[in-house]
Each structure stands twice: as C-alpha cells, then as structure tokens.
Design an enzyme around this catalytic site. Sequence first.
Site, PDB file in Angstrom:
ATOM      1  N   ASN A   1     -12.447  14.891   8.949  1.00 48.82           N
ATOM      2  CA  ASN A   1     -12.099  16.121   9.666  1.00 48.82           C
ATOM      3  C   ASN A   1     -10.837  15.923  10.511  1.00 48.82           C
ATOM      4  O   ASN A   1     -10.402  14.803  10.776  1.00 48.82           O
ATOM      5  CB  ASN A   1     -13.277  16.601  10.526  1.00 48.82           C
ATOM      6  CG  ASN A   1     -13.675  15.583  11.581  1.00 48.82           C
ATOM      7  OD1 ASN A   1     -12.846  15.088  12.325  1.00 48.82           O
ATOM      8  ND2 ASN A   1     -14.973  15.270  11.650  1.00 48.82           N
TER       9      ASN A   1
ATOM     10  N   HIS B   1      -2.545   0.846   7.444  1.00 49.58           N
ATOM     11  CA  HIS B   1      -2.713   1.091   6.008  1.00 49.58           C
ATOM     12  C   HIS B   1      -2.366   2.546   5.726  1.00 49.58           C
ATOM     13  O   HIS B   1      -2.672   3.442   6.524  1.00 49.58           O
ATOM     14  CB  HIS B   1      -4.174   0.798   5.624  1.00 49.58           C
ATOM     15  CG  HIS B   1      -4.413   0.686   4.151  1.00 49.58           C
ATOM     16  ND1 HIS B   1      -3.776  -0.237   3.361  1.00 49.58           N
ATOM     17  CD2 HIS B   1      -5.258   1.371   3.326  1.00 49.58           C
ATOM     18  CE1 HIS B   1      -4.206  -0.120   2.119  1.00 49.58           C
ATOM     19  NE2 HIS B   1      -5.104   0.852   2.069  1.00 49.58           N
TER      20      HIS B   1
ATOM     21  N   CYS C   1       0.822  -1.210   0.000  1.00 46.32           N
ATOM     22  CA  CYS C   1       0.000   0.000   0.000  1.00 46.32           C
ATOM     23  C   CYS C   1       0.855   1.260   0.000  1.00 46.32           C
ATOM     24  O   CYS C   1       0.532   2.249  -0.665  1.00 46.32           O
ATOM     25  CB  CYS C   1      -0.969  -0.002   1.185  1.00 46.32           C
ATOM     26  SG  CYS C   1      -0.187   0.087   2.819  1.00 46.32           S
TER      27      CYS C   1
END
EC number: 3.4.22.-
Length: 713
Positions: A308, A279, A131
């Site tokens: 946020n 991740h 990833c």
Amino acid sequence: MNVDRCWEQYYKTLKLIYLEENKETCQREIDHLVDTAIELKEKTYSNAVLDLGRQFREVCPKARIMWKTSSIAGNFYPPISISDIYSPVIANVFDQTTRLECRRQEYSLRMPLQEEPNFTGIQQHAQVSDCSLVVSLININRYKTTMPVVKQVAENLYATNLYFNGAQRRLVLVSTENIPTMQDDPTKQMSVHSANKINKILELGLLKLTSLSYHSEGSNTAIDTYRLCGWIPDISSINEFNFLKVHKAFSRGECLIAMGTGGFVPKENIFGVKLRKYHDYAVLDIDMINEVVTLRDPLISDTLLTINFDSIRKYFLQVYCNWDSSKLFMFTKDTQIFYSDKKFNPYQTLAGKPTFYLKNNSDRDEYAWVLLEFHLDKNNNTTAYLQEIPDRISTVRLGYNDNSAETGFQLIKIRLKPKQCIWYFCYSSTDKMLTFHTYSTSSDVVFVRSKMPGCDFDVTECAILPENIVPMQYPNHSETDIYYLASIDFSIEGEPGITIITDMVVCLETDDDLVNFQMFHWDDLDFNSPIYDEFYMNERMFEKKDLPLTSGERYRIVASTARPPISKGYQCAVSGINIHADYPCSYKLRESDVRYNSMMFKLPHVFTLASTGITKISLVNRNKYNKVFMRIYPQTQEDYRYNYRVISADTGEDLVKPGNNIQKLYGGIVIKEFLVSDQTNLELHLSFQDNGRVPVELKCQLYVGSVKIITLS
C-alpha cells in the site's frame, strides 16, 4: 582482393575523418578507398565509401566531439549505428576487448554464453550485483518498442547501440565467449536468467560499459534504463512522488517506473516477500482505487509484491521514472561543453562558471526539460549540476542538495511563461565533458550558452605577483599589519546618477588565506576615506552586500591579506540590482595597480630613510614629455611627519609643490600626477623628524608610475 581487409581499411578511415584534423591525410585515405571500391566491384562496399565521402565533406565540430569522447576505460565506443556494420573486422578497429572481472572463485571456468529457452520471466543472478539493470530489462521488455536492437556480427560476437556520452547510438560490441561458469556445474553461468538471449547480451554490454565487472555498484534503474533505451531519467524522493499524476502517465505508456529501498526495511516478512536493503524493484501496476503498488523483485521472477501507499512511503527511499520523450515533446536539442576544473574551479563562487539561458520566445506558455548528462571516462567520481542563477550571483557559494548531482544525470523541469528567460550556471568537480539535452513543446524554446548581460554580473580573475607583498595598514586600524594583494578599477557605466544596489566578493584559491577588501572613490588616492569602514579578515572569501553605488562613478577596490598569500590567483566579482530598470547600466572590472595610479610604466624601489638627514633618489627621464605619479610607503606604525620635494636634477627647480609636515595615510605619501618635459631628470628628496634622541631608520617602498619609461639613476 581480401574483402575483410577492405572493410578494415574502411573502418580505419571512418575513425580517421573524425579524429584527424589534417584534411589532406583524410582525403588521401578516401581516395585510396575509392580505388579499392572500383577494383572490388562490390555494391555494399561502394555505397559505404560514397557515404564516407559525404560524411567527410559534412563533418562538423559536434560530430568530432562525439567521436573524441568515445574512449572509456580502454574501450572505444564510436557513435555509429549497428546498421553500418558490414564485417566482423570492425572489432579490430574499435577495440572493446576488455573482459569483465569476476571475483567468485566457484565461477572460475570461462565458457560461451548458454541459453535458457525454458526459463519464464527475467531474473537477476544471485551473484551479480546489478539489480537496477535487471529491473530496467524487466521494464523495457514490457514495451517491445523500447528494446535495443542486437545484431550478431560473428560467432560469439554481437553489437548493439546504447545511449551514453551525449549520443543516441554508440556502438557496443559484446563478446559472449568467456562467461564465468560454475566449476562444479557447467550449466550454471553468471548471467541474467531469461529465455531471451538479447537480455543476456544487453546485461553484458551495460556491465562492460559502466563497471567492467560482474560486481557493479552505484547505478540505479533510471540511469540504466536511459542507457538501454534513451527514455529520460527522472530521480526523485519518495516524499515528492505524486502517485496520481504519475499513474496517469504510466497508464498511457509514457513512462517506466521503479522504486528503491534505503537502509531501513522491516525485519519480518510482511509482504509475502521480504524487502531487501538498497534494492530496486520494478513497478508493474499502480492501483489508485485501493492505493496499492504492484512490484517485482528482480531476484524473484515468479512472485509479485503488493504494497500500500503508506508502506511505500515508509520503506522506500527513491522513485526512478523514465519518460518517453517522443510522447511528451516535439523538439529536442543537444548542447555539449567541456568543463575545465582548472579554468572554472579555482574559486568557490559562481562567478566565472559557464552560464546558460533557457528562453521561451513564443507568446504562450511552453514546457521544457533540460537533462544534464556527464560523459563516462577514466574518472567518474564527479559531482556535476545545473542550477538557476539567483538575482545576485557574486555572493552565492557553490552547493547542491540533490543527490542526482553525483549520479551523472540531473533533470530540470519547468513551465516557461511567454518570453520568460531563466539563467543557469553549471558546475563540475572535475574535468568533464557534459551534454545538455533540451526537450520542449515548441521550437521557440531555446537553451543557449551565453555570458550574462553586464549590469547583472561581471568578474575578473588575475594572478598574484610576488612583488605585490608589502606590509600596509588600514585607515583607523594602523595597529594591524596587512599585505597588499591587488587593486581593481571598478565602474558602473550607463546613465549617470542611477543607484545600483551592488554585491561584491573577492575570493582566493585556498582556505589558508585570510582576505579583506576596501572600496574607495577614484580620486581618493590617499585611501583615507573608505566607502565603508569595516576591517576584519575572512577565510578565502570576503564579501560585501547591498552597497549603494552610483552609475557614472569610478571606484577603486583594494584587496589585502593578513599575511603573504599562499594562493596564486584571485577573483573579484560583482552583481547587483538596478532599481531604475528603465535606465540600463553595466559593470566594468579591470585589474589596475593602484600603487602606481594605474599608469603603464611601473618602477618599484626599496630604500632606507634616516631621521638624521635627507634621502635623495635620482630618476632618469629620457622623454620630451612624460607624466609621473609617486607613492612612498614608509613601513612603520609610528605617526611620523614627512617632508618631500621633487626637483629637476638639471636646474633644481621644484616640479611639484613641496610637501611639509605630511602625515602618512593608508595609501602612504602620495605625490599626484605632474608633467615632466624636455628630458628632465628628477630627484626625490625625502626626510622625516623623530623627537627621540636615538636616530631612527625606516624601510620605505617607492612606487613610481609614468606614461613613459623612467629608470633609477
């Protein structure tokens, strides 16, 4: 003439001039290439050979280091540009044939890499655990200038330059011939999804470099991005992340950003896309007005996440920034060292570690960053870091709380005041080649390896000799046997009478040893008046702080263990603060066997002393002039009284004043230095009285130190 064979010989010679120390061998090969170029009459080849001759004449130690650190897991990655690739035979010389491991049975076929011209975006393959690499590709594709150049060398063979092992352009050859392909559906391969074939090639190249597997572990986006485009990696905790400050740089195109989760993410899907544990996500935008961050999951190319700031701080663990050094700094410099575990790590202190200073020589504030990079090799399970040296180095033990120490990269950022100088030490847990990249706003900023100046720090390291192991006692603690370990001559040189607040440490190699040391004034040969009377043993390391010592004075340090030591060596280090800065001083440490009063020739002798008579020991002196010192150490805790004489064996004349009713002190029975002339042989007469009725025998150790050699009769 076979052109490919000519080029193959060219690349072999290129490799030779950096790896072969014999200049005559290299020159013969270059001369042979010149003859070949004349016969071949091919302009590109002739120019390449001419340039090779120039490289040979200008080869420097730094370039050799770069070449000698090119081997990783059986592959050889030379520091050459892809613009220097003239023939596919280069792959025959720089072997990079190791194939990536694939543990997925359903992808058992191996076929050439297939393109996906209709795919939109960049997406991680679900079965490839990379990833961070895919996030790096997502980020650098947004800035086309950061994309590595990929050059096709032959069918299914490509070349690119990546940033690693201290070099900005190491050659990585990528074969696209054997890609794991699904058995049931040959259109599906283990490759990043992208319409741009370059992304697929870069993924293959970086996976080969870092893990040799499609199932990589342990990387992060900052590191992968650095290796792809050279932007400075900066790893920080989410709690330290300044949204406003980084947003400004991000909006100016000065940095790339990614964020990584830890082990805690919400179970429910509260952001439209469920967050994944451990991740990495690409940051596409930071909205300071609405305080939200736009992210992309590398596993989902067509969906964005808007989160946020509070949720970012709650669910994300780390921030990965990569900075464009060309936009932030005007000057860069690289420094390489080889860190030897055997040389620098036998003792767990800072003393003896490689030291560096970062200095601003200008008259104004300057900014500097130092990036430590450890080189990939056969052992990458390494902790390495650079750390500022405190004022008093000797008593600070190793330890670093930053997780970046285990990633292979560490970034130090600092604003230097005019003429400011900061000292650092370096540590690595294994043998490792290290590169320090220095980025600065001025050429007046320098990063230099150097030994720290004298008054701040000094160290000595010596082997422990087996014959040193003799039981002794400390003053006021005669009930406790200890074992002599070593002694050191210690002085503070400079203007006499200056008080130096000193820290001192003696360290052994293993925690299984218990160690102590005492300090005495130089003329205290009996060791009866220690500067401090503190007897206890510590595991491996014993240290004393805040000793008020005086410049111009000489001291003796005597170290001991609670039992015969297991360690094969020891280290003694001192550091301190000069409270009178106008009078510079320096420390001086030197191993000096105090048992023999630090004299050149040493004669040990073990004998038995009986209470029923006088023990005589004859010594042969064949020198017209000699100076002699004696120390007798009876191995007993009883408070016996001793008598001694040292006489001429020829005339019976006393050579020193006889000693009567002498008490054994911590340093034993000391016969101070005396002169011997005219090849006079010596006799030592020694006796003691025991008030008991039963005769007593004592085992004794005699230490004879002399300017010229003396032997037993």
